[in-house]
Motif scaffolding. Sequence first.
Motif, PDB file in Angstrom:
ATOM      1  N   PRO A   2       0.504  -1.460   0.182  1.00  0.00           N
ATOM      2  CA  PRO A   2       0.067   0.111   0.221  1.00  0.00           C
ATOM      3  C   PRO A   2       0.819   1.154  -0.130  1.00  0.00           C
ATOM      4  CG  PRO A   2       0.231  -1.366   2.478  1.00  0.00           C
ATOM      5  CD  PRO A   2       0.730  -2.708   1.344  1.00  0.00           C
ATOM      6  N   ALA A 215      -4.314  -1.718   1.246  1.00  0.00           N
ATOM      7  CA  ALA A 215      -3.766  -2.159  -0.374  1.00  0.00           C
ATOM      8  C   ALA A 215      -4.659  -2.431  -0.961  1.00  0.00           C
ATOM      9  CB  ALA A 215      -3.333  -3.725   0.072  1.00  0.00           C
ATOM     10  N   ARG A 218      -6.233   0.695  -3.022  1.00  0.00           N
ATOM     11  CA  ARG A 218      -5.553   1.481  -3.820  1.00  0.00           C
ATOM     12  C   ARG A 218      -6.406   1.343  -5.413  1.00  0.00           C
ATOM     13  NH1 ARG A 218       0.524  -1.447  -4.648  1.00  0.00           N
ATOM     14  NH2 ARG A 218       0.443   0.654  -6.247  1.00  0.00           N
TER      15      ARG A 218
END
Length: 218
Positions: A2, A215, A218
């Motif tokens: 991330p 993450a 994203r």
Amino acid sequence: MPDDRNVARVLLDRQGRTYAEEAGISLADRPAPLYQLLVLTTLLSTRIRASVALAAARELFAAGYRNPQAMEAASWQDRVDALGRGHYRRYDERTATMLGTGARLCLDRWHGDLRRMHKESDGDRAALRRLLTEFPGIGPTGADIFLREVQSVWPDVRPYADRRALAGARRLGLPANPGGLAGLVREADFGRLASALVRVALGEESAGEISRSAAAAR
């Protein structure tokens, strides 16, 4: 992996309240809320769970002890009883004494207005830390707590991240220095980020869950 800014954003979304906010303090650069932060700092400085310290602070404020005049005027037993209602029992008697003594010091030294302390430090954070440790029950760790929270209304203190905040940053793989962390959020949000990082360091928030959520975003 991330992005660091994503991690900071997710963390603020999940844990974006400062400890002062959680204690019911509408923090502002005014005498009463600054004193309330000093009280909260005294409670958080003891070896007791943060949740208990927050509950005790809310009970003290609900009882009307929101300024040093009211805190000093309250009887020692009244302060003990308010702390007890917040389940702050192990250190209640000693802390009740420290709160009374600290209120007197605030009145005598700073005329009840911690902005005077801020002005005397003249932008020197080390000087401000020394002045804070003159209050009973507040040592270096307590001074760090106060400065970490007060940076939301004293911009010259920013960016302030104490060792606990930096420990939380390391758990998340974020920059473990105030300057690096400051680049991840708006300046006005840095105090909230620092408090959120402390919650990670204390295990109140899962570093793994934050990283996974960042993450996925994203």
